[in-house]
Write a protein that holds these residues in place. Structure first.
Motif, PDB file in Angstrom:
ATOM      1  N   ARG A  54      58.004  52.079  49.148  1.00 50.20           N
ATOM      2  CA  ARG A  54      56.323  52.313  48.935  1.00 50.20           C
ATOM      3  C   ARG A  54      55.749  52.131  47.630  1.00 50.20           C
ATOM      4  O   ARG A  54      54.479  51.067  47.427  1.00 50.20           O
ATOM      5  N   LEU A  55      56.294  51.754  46.778  1.00 52.48           N
ATOM      6  CA  LEU A  55      56.295  51.855  45.321  1.00 52.48           C
ATOM      7  C   LEU A  55      56.553  50.122  44.647  1.00 52.48           C
ATOM      8  O   LEU A  55      55.625  49.844  43.880  1.00 52.48           O
ATOM      9  N   LEU A  56      56.938  49.677  45.623  1.00 55.74           N
ATOM     10  CA  LEU A  56      57.551  47.938  45.404  1.00 55.74           C
ATOM     11  C   LEU A  56      55.923  47.360  46.078  1.00 55.74           C
ATOM     12  O   LEU A  56      55.723  46.780  45.868  1.00 55.74           O
ATOM     13  N   ALA A  57      55.580  47.781  47.264  1.00 56.44           N
ATOM     14  CA  ALA A  57      54.963  47.412  47.918  1.00 56.44           C
ATOM     15  C   ALA A  57      52.945  47.615  46.814  1.00 56.44           C
ATOM     16  O   ALA A  57      52.559  46.364  46.332  1.00 56.44           O
ATOM     17  N   ALA A  58      53.091  48.685  46.548  1.00 54.65           N
ATOM     18  CA  ALA A  58      52.242  48.933  45.910  1.00 54.65           C
ATOM     19  C   ALA A  58      52.346  48.248  44.123  1.00 54.65           C
ATOM     20  O   ALA A  58      50.798  47.664  43.597  1.00 54.65           O
ATOM     21  N   GLY A  59      53.480  48.467  43.563  1.00 47.80           N
ATOM     22  CA  GLY A  59      52.931  47.096  42.374  1.00 47.80           C
ATOM     23  C   GLY A  59      53.010  45.865  42.849  1.00 47.80           C
ATOM     24  O   GLY A  59      52.454  45.358  41.648  1.00 47.80           O
ATOM     25  N   VAL A  60      53.211  44.981  44.466  1.00 44.95           N
ATOM     26  CA  VAL A  60      53.269  44.430  44.506  1.00 44.95           C
ATOM     27  C   VAL A  60      51.928  44.301  43.957  1.00 44.95           C
ATOM     28  O   VAL A  60      51.339  42.713  43.190  1.00 44.95           O
ATOM     29  N   THR A  61      51.432  44.497  44.698  1.00 41.54           N
ATOM     30  CA  THR A  61      49.864  44.545  44.953  1.00 41.54           C
ATOM     31  C   THR A  61      49.335  44.731  44.055  1.00 41.54           C
ATOM     32  O   THR A  61      48.339  43.704  43.178  1.00 41.54           O
ATOM     33  N   ALA A  62      49.674  45.142  42.575  1.00 44.08           N
ATOM     34  CA  ALA A  62      48.815  45.760  41.334  1.00 44.08           C
ATOM     35  C   ALA A  62      49.031  44.249  40.560  1.00 44.08           C
ATOM     36  O   ALA A  62      48.753  43.551  39.759  1.00 44.08           O
ATOM     37  N   TYR A  63      50.598  43.238  41.241  1.00 49.57           N
ATOM     38  CA  TYR A  63      50.973  42.897  39.763  1.00 49.57           C
ATOM     39  C   TYR A  63      49.558  41.358  40.466  1.00 49.57           C
ATOM     40  O   TYR A  63      48.993  40.545  39.796  1.00 49.57           O
ATOM     41  N   LEU A  64      49.163  41.328  41.761  1.00 51.33           N
ATOM     42  CA  LEU A  64      48.542  40.341  42.119  1.00 51.33           C
ATOM     43  C   LEU A  64      47.184  40.837  41.371  1.00 51.33           C
ATOM     44  O   LEU A  64      45.882  39.574  41.282  1.00 51.33           O
ATOM     45  N   GLY A  65      46.226  41.641  42.180  1.00 47.91           N
ATOM     46  CA  GLY A  65      45.108  42.135  41.841  1.00 47.91           C
ATOM     47  C   GLY A  65      45.039  41.917  39.906  1.00 47.91           C
ATOM     48  O   GLY A  65      44.113  41.519  39.552  1.00 47.91           O
ATOM     49  N   VAL A  66      45.561  42.707  39.253  1.00 46.35           N
ATOM     50  CA  VAL A  66      45.875  42.417  37.480  1.00 46.35           C
ATOM     51  C   VAL A  66      45.679  41.500  37.562  1.00 46.35           C
ATOM     52  O   VAL A  66      44.579  40.436  36.619  1.00 46.35           O
ATOM     53  N   GLN A  67      46.453  40.516  37.769  1.00 41.69           N
ATOM     54  CA  GLN A  67      46.501  38.818  37.626  1.00 41.69           C
ATOM     55  C   GLN A  67      45.414  38.291  37.857  1.00 41.69           C
ATOM     56  O   GLN A  67      44.558  37.587  37.134  1.00 41.69           O
ATOM     57  N   ALA A  68      44.565  38.693  38.959  1.00 40.34           N
ATOM     58  CA  ALA A  68      43.730  37.952  39.890  1.00 40.34           C
ATOM     59  C   ALA A  68      42.647  38.595  38.686  1.00 40.34           C
ATOM     60  O   ALA A  68      41.224  37.689  38.213  1.00 40.34           O
ATOM     61  N   LEU A  69      42.571  39.657  38.568  1.00 41.22           N
ATOM     62  CA  LEU A  69      41.183  40.462  37.550  1.00 41.22           C
ATOM     63  C   LEU A  69      41.439  39.670  35.896  1.00 41.22           C
ATOM     64  O   LEU A  69      40.261  39.245  35.944  1.00 41.22           O
ATOM     65  N   LEU A  70      42.346  40.111  35.340  1.00 38.97           N
ATOM     66  CA  LEU A  70      42.070  39.390  33.745  1.00 38.97           C
ATOM     67  C   LEU A  70      42.115  37.606  33.986  1.00 38.97           C
ATOM     68  O   LEU A  70      41.128  37.541  32.951  1.00 38.97           O
ATOM     69  N   ILE A  71      41.852  36.734  34.921  1.00 34.66           N
ATOM     70  CA  ILE A  71      42.072  35.475  35.083  1.00 34.66           C
ATOM     71  C   ILE A  71      40.741  35.333  35.458  1.00 34.66           C
ATOM     72  O   ILE A  71      39.722  34.508  34.580  1.00 34.66           O
ATOM     73  N   ILE A  72      40.446  35.598  37.027  1.00 34.66           N
ATOM     74  CA  ILE A  72      38.857  35.641  36.068  1.00 34.66           C
ATOM     75  C   ILE A  72      37.775  36.313  35.789  1.00 34.66           C
ATOM     76  O   ILE A  72      36.674  35.613  35.207  1.00 34.66           O
ATOM     77  N   SER A  73      38.166  37.629  35.414  1.00 34.05           N
ATOM     78  CA  SER A  73      37.329  38.031  34.082  1.00 34.05           C
ATOM     79  C   SER A  73      37.166  37.149  32.403  1.00 34.05           C
ATOM     80  O   SER A  73      36.434  36.680  32.147  1.00 34.05           O
ATOM     81  N   GLY A  74      38.516  36.533  32.077  1.00 39.25           N
ATOM     82  CA  GLY A  74      38.481  35.635  31.250  1.00 39.25           C
ATOM     83  C   GLY A  74      37.270  34.668  31.304  1.00 39.25           C
ATOM     84  O   GLY A  74      36.996  34.330  30.491  1.00 39.25           O
ATOM     85  N   ASN A  75      37.380  33.898  32.615  1.00 37.80           N
ATOM     86  CA  ASN A  75      36.968  32.829  32.960  1.00 37.80           C
ATOM     87  C   ASN A  75      34.663  33.258  32.893  1.00 37.80           C
ATOM     88  O   ASN A  75      34.007  32.094  32.283  1.00 37.80           O
ATOM     89  N   LEU A  76      34.854  34.465  33.035  1.00 38.81           N
ATOM     90  CA  LEU A  76      33.488  34.699  33.296  1.00 38.81           C
ATOM     91  C   LEU A  76      33.015  35.244  32.239  1.00 38.81           C
ATOM     92  O   LEU A  76      31.968  36.069  31.607  1.00 38.81           O
ATOM     93  N   ARG A  77      33.721  36.345  30.818  1.00 39.02           N
ATOM     94  CA  ARG A  77      33.825  36.519  29.455  1.00 39.02           C
ATOM     95  C   ARG A  77      33.592  37.859  29.749  1.00 39.02           C
ATOM     96  O   ARG A  77      32.735  38.706  29.116  1.00 39.02           O
TER      97      ARG A  77
END
Length: 801
Positions: A354-377
């Motif tokens: 459970r923690l592993l799946a949530a952590g992996v999902t968080a990794y994908l989500g946080v990284q996607a959010l960081l780069i998309i937000s950086g592109n959008l300022r």
């Protein structure tokens, strides 16, 4: 059922990518508007590689993980194919490398499908795996390199093969935390004994990244640590503490690390240095704005103008070619991916998975959010990659390993979900990630729809210049349809020609480096074809070509014969001449000297810009000069001692409404009564003496040649106004007529900070039976005789054509 759902979604993904590959192939023909071009074909290799290995992986999943989530693999496969085609379209060499990494990633993925779905080896060897990842990351401090030859040395490798240890280290940290906490939580230790080993190892990882100056990855590590601790313990204070740590890191990094300072400065105020430190983010925003609602089309945009478009700014590249529609779809896919990942976590058979799946999902989500937000300022640039999409073998491989973990965890055959007494932290995580992506979609809409039209007119937007080479720009014509500014060349090589460069201070220029000026700027929408063409034609050209339709010709009120005469009289002088129709407001002459030749901008642009004589300024409408004694007949006509009454009556205290750049009048700070105005303002005010007290609305652009209706009149932006009673105006004009002359005139003098000023105003008498005319001459010198000669000769020539 899972097999059917997964297969159907993969077919949809393949259909979309096939269509994208086909459009990329045809893009050169569409852009050049001819079939005789070199078509793009190499990217089909990428498509078929993707299709072959994805099909093989689908068959293996169906056979080995029959109960795995049927949405995860189709969505990630689609993202990887979309990214592969985008990278290949931007740079075939890097596209080839990305295809090789995709093969490697899918081969690892296929091998991993045979692992036990319990993933006990991650739990058993948690210390070994994390220590190995830390050791490899530490090696970059000594043996690290950068494939491009400069910048942070975050990679290991040589000879074209490089690997970034910090990418898999993210997953190893997640696996370690999930394994450690799942073993300790049931014991119910206090917070400190429970967490100090995790703090120690996670801190070592973060310190290594800080030494590498990899603030983006370090931020992800802190976020992942915070999320997993919060999910495991439910303690919100960990979130607050981590936010404080991130703020501290940001402040410390701002003052201690130059690259972090530059990124934060360019994020906070990018418009102050659009050609320097903020170039990347400005071009990213312009690319998103250029995409608009439905994009320019695959292969038809100019995303390569954004530095590192294949990696850090691949979101901006996708936004330019697929528009808001495409990026909202991309964000929606990531949102569904995160929701399905958290669903796998909630229904996991034990706490570790459970923690592993949530952590992996968080990794994908946080990284996607960081780069998309950086592109959008929305956030400062971090330099991380967009999972499954950005160029980068380490990132792609790590993303597919993350997918493999989620598929194994979701494949819980005959296993009941582990008890979850407090599911709120998981719901909060999902809400946070999806809300972040929703805000990113709103920001995308802000830049592409709300701010887009204004941003695309910026002179530092090179996409406009590229479009000018493929779409013929409309011509500027005089009142007899003689070309003043025109276009020459063929599709792909169109360029602007200036048939009468002496008028350049007024008509302006359209230049790839110096942008636009004058009428070329103020009439750009017509000349570019985005206004005046039928809405259907604009939509069709945008949809088919990713560009606007052919530009429209504009007829000006300028009389080239009179204009040439005025320019000849002003040769070698500094000043301006305005001649206009006192009744209709049509401007026949706008002579500004010294002037320049736009054809010389390539060689002499900087010299012209720095010339103390200011040839780029249209002195007729943008030059501001003290009125001095030229105000006397206006003041006498209103029979008021207060000059403000004259200013108000004749409209001298406000800029004229006209389709041309004009300057706002200003009051002299040393002399509160003396107003600085343009010669055009004085000419309009003087028109009242030749037009029975009425001031006309000025006109310079009189008609536009539309494809459906031919020449269509462009009405004046303003309206005529009554300045004086007709009798008063006629009486004033008669009093200004000198014996032996058939026109009224007045000469005025003033002193500016730079030079003496001489004014001459004159016009046809009230009883004139032909076109009523007014002329204004301004000289930046004390020379009454010359001003009278120029004004008298030009007015006489206009009265006797």
């Amino acid at each position: 059922m899972n097999r059917v759902t997964q297969g159907s979604l993969l077919k949809l993904a393949a259909a979309f990518l096939f269509l994208q590959a086909l459009i990329i192939t045809l893009a050169p023909a569409v852009r050049a508007r001819t079939w005789d071009v070199d078509y793009r074909l190499s990217h089909w290799v990428a498509f078929f590689v993707w299709g072959l290995f994805v099909l093989r992986a689908h068959q293996s999943i169906v056979r080995q993980l029959p109960d795995a989530d049927p949405y995860l693999f189709p969505m990630t496969s689609f993202l990887s194919g979309w990214g592969l085609l985008t990278v290949w379209r931007l740079d075939p060499a890097f596209g080839t490398r990305q295809a090789v990494w995709l093969i490697v990633s899918l081969l690892v993925f296929l091998f991993g499908l045979g692992l036990p779905s319990t993933l006990d080896f991650l739990r058993k060897y948690k210390y070994v795996l994390l220590s190995g990842g830390l050791l490899l990351t530490a090696f970059t401090l000594i043996f690290g390199t950068n494939p491009i030859g400069y910048g942070p040395r975050l990679w290991l490798g040589c000879c074209g093969l490089y690997f970034q240890p910090s990418e898999p280290l993210k997953l190893l940290l997640v696996a370690y935390l999930a394994a450690y906490l799942s073993d300790r939580i049931p014991i119910r230790l206090n917070a400190i004994p429970l967490l100090y080993p995790t703090i120690l190892l996670s801190g070592v990882a973060i310190l290594l990244l800080l030494f590498q100056r990899d603030l983006g990855t370090a931020s992800i590590f802190i976020a992942l640590y915070t999320i997993i601790i919060y999910l495991a313990t439910g303690r919100r204070r960990t979130v607050v503490i981590s936010l404080l740590i991130l703020v501290f890191m940001g402040v410390a990094g701002y003052y201690l690390v130059d690259i972090i300072r530059a990124r934060i400065d360019s994020w906070a105020n990018p418009w102050t240095d659009p050609e320097g430190s903020s170039y990347q983010i400005i071009q990213s925003i312009l690319a998103i704005a250029h995409g608009g609602l439905d994009g320019r089309g695959p292969g038809l945009g100019s995303p390569a103008l954004v530095p590192v478009a294949i990696s850090d700014f691949i979101y901006a590249a996708i936004a330019e070619e697929t528009g808001l529609t495409g990026t909202v779809g991309l964000i929606a896919i990531f949102s569904i991916l995160l929701i399905r990942g958290l669903r796998a976590a909630i229904f996991a058979p034990d706490i570790f998975r459970r923690l592993l799946a949530a952590g992996v999902t968080a990794y994908l989500g946080v990284q996607a959010l960081l780069i998309i937000s950086g592109n959008l300022r929305l956030l400062p640039l971090t330099g991380v990659t967009l999972p499954f999409i950005s160029y980068g073998g380490s990132s792609l491989l790590t993303s597919f390993v993350a997918l493999l973990i989620l598929l194994h965890i979701s494949n819980h055959v005959d296993e009941e979900p582990a008890p979850l007494p407090r599911p709120q932290p998981y719901y909060a995580l999902g809400a946070f990630l999806c809300a972040g992506l929703f805000v990113a979609a709103l920001a995308n809409g802000w830049w592409s729809i709300v701010r887009g039209p204004d941003l695309l007119t910026r002179p530092d937007n090179p996409r406009r210049i590229i479009e000018d080479r493929y779409v013929p720009r409309g011509e500027l014509l005089d009142r007899s349809n003689t070309v003043i500014n025109g276009t020459q060349g063929t599709t792909g090589s169109y360029s602007r020609v200036y048939e009468y460069p002496a008028l350049a201070s007024v008509t302006g220029y359209n230049h790839p480096i110096y942008g636009q000026g004058g009428l070329e700027a103020s009439l750009d929408e017509y000349l570019r074809g985005t206004r005046g063409n039928p809405a259907a034609a604009i939509w069709w050209n945008h949809l088919l070509y990713g560009m606007s339709p052919d530009g429209l010709d504009i007829r000006l009120s300028i009389d080239l014969n009179l204009q040439q005469r005025a320019d000849a009289l002003m040769e070698g002088q500094r000043g301006a001449v305005v001649l206009l129709n006192a009744q209709s407001g049509e401007i026949f002459v706008l002579s500004s000297h010294p002037t320049f030749d736009p054809a010389d901008l390539n060689e002499l642009g900087m010299e012209i810009n720095k010339d103390p004589d200011k040839p780029l300024i249209n002195r007729t409408a943008q030059g501001l000069y003290p009125l001095g004694t030229v105000i006397r007949p206006f003041a006498q006509a209103v029979t008021q001692t207060e000059l403000q009454s004259a200013y108000e009556a004749f409209g001298l205290n406000r800029a004229p409404l006209i389709r041309m750049p004009v300057a706002e009048p200003v009051t002299d700070t040393n002399n509160g009564q003396d107003l600085h105005v343009s010669p055009l303002q004085v000419a309009l005010a003087a028109a009242a003496f030749s037009n029975h007290g009425d001031i006309p609305a000025p006109r310079i652009a009189t008609a536009v040649n539309t494809p459906n209706d031919g020449w269509v009149v462009l009405p004046a932006l303003g309206a005529p106004r009554k300045a004086l009673p007709a009798g008063t105006a006629d009486e004033t004009a008669q009093s200004l007529i000198v014996d032996g002359q058939n026109y009224w005139s007045h000469v005025g003098e003033a002193e500016s900070d730079e030079s003496p000023i001489t004014w001459f105003i004159g016009g046809t008498p009230p009883n004139w039976q032909a076109t009523p005319l007014v002329v204004v001459v301004l000289l930046e010198e004390d020379n009454v005789q010359l001003a009278e000669e120029i004004g008298s000769e030009l007015l006489t020539a206009a009265m006797n054509p």
